[in-house]
Design a protein around this motif. Structure first.
Motif, short mmCIF file in Angstrom:
data_model
loop_
_atom_site.label_atom_id
_atom_site.label_comp_id
_atom_site.label_asym_id
_atom_site.label_seq_id
_atom_site.Cartn_x
_atom_site.Cartn_y
_atom_site.Cartn_z
N ASP A 80 0.85 -1.19 0.00
CA ASP A 80 0.00 0.00 0.00
C ASP A 80 0.89 1.24 0.00
OD1 ASP A 80 -1.78 2.09 0.46
OD2 ASP A 80 -2.90 1.01 2.01
N PRO A 81 1.27 1.73 -1.18
CA PRO A 81 2.17 2.89 -1.27
C PRO A 81 1.62 4.13 -0.56
CG PRO A 81 1.94 1.87 -3.41
CD PRO A 81 0.95 1.21 -2.51
N HIS A 82 0.31 4.36 -0.65
CA HIS A 82 -0.29 5.53 0.00
C HIS A 82 -0.09 5.47 1.51
CE1 HIS A 82 -3.01 8.88 0.67
NE2 HIS A 82 -3.63 8.14 1.57
N PRO A 103 2.72 11.83 -13.22
CA PRO A 103 2.96 11.29 -11.88
C PRO A 103 3.29 9.80 -11.93
CG PRO A 103 0.64 11.89 -12.15
CD PRO A 103 1.36 12.28 -13.41
N VAL A 104 4.43 9.46 -11.35
CA VAL A 104 4.85 8.06 -11.30
C VAL A 104 4.94 7.57 -9.86
CG1 VAL A 104 6.09 8.08 -13.47
CG2 VAL A 104 7.28 8.73 -11.39
N GLY A 105 4.65 8.43 -8.92
CA GLY A 105 4.72 8.08 -7.52
C GLY A 105 5.03 9.30 -6.69
N ALA A 120 3.62 4.76 -7.74
CA ALA A 120 2.17 4.93 -7.68
C ALA A 120 1.50 3.56 -7.68
CB ALA A 120 1.69 5.77 -8.86
N PRO A 121 0.35 3.45 -7.01
CA PRO A 121 -0.33 2.14 -6.99
C PRO A 121 -0.82 1.74 -8.38
CG PRO A 121 -1.56 3.79 -5.74
CD PRO A 121 -0.33 4.44 -6.27
#
Length: 121
Positions: A80-82, A103-105, A120-121
């Motif tokens: 869960d990157p967020h 946006p890539v992350g 990014a997810p």
């Protein structure tokens, strides 16, 4: 501060090992394996396991270190990157601009100034 590769994983050279290892425990769920302290309690060297990777954090290095790059020292792929970014910000990380492209992350800096890129997810 510098980053280098050791035989057992990444090696970070920082000025405050205790602060950095506490950040990694809170954000990356790092598990401490070993640490060396002075008589006054200051941590000089710590070994952690992060997502199956060994990470050494110390105030000294046995070899030349490279400055922390945009990707950081370990190839982490959080489920869960967020949530990881939220934990990083709560633990004192600062967001970095990503360069204006698509946006890539998210990129953030930890307390040692090392940059970490979270996909990014």
């Amino acid at each position: 501060m510098g980053v280098g590769d050791s035989r057992n994983g990444a090696h970070l050279t920082v000025t405050d090992v205790a602060t950095v290892t506490a950040f990694y425990a809170a954000v990356f769920e790092a598990v401490p394996v070993q640490r060396e302290c002075l008589l006054d309690g200051r941590v000089l060297h710590a070994e952690l396991v992060v997502d199956g990777h060994r990470l050494t954090v110390s105030e000294w290095s046995d070899g030349p270190g490279e400055p922390g790059g945009p990707g950081g020292p370990l190839p982490l792929a959080p489920a869960d990157p967020h949530q990881l970014v939220q934990r990083a910000l709560a633990a004192g990380a600062t967001l970095e601009p990503t360069g204006g492209g698509p946006p890539v992350g998210v990129v953030f800096r930890d307390p040692a100034g090392l940059r970490w890129a979270v996909p990014a997810p």
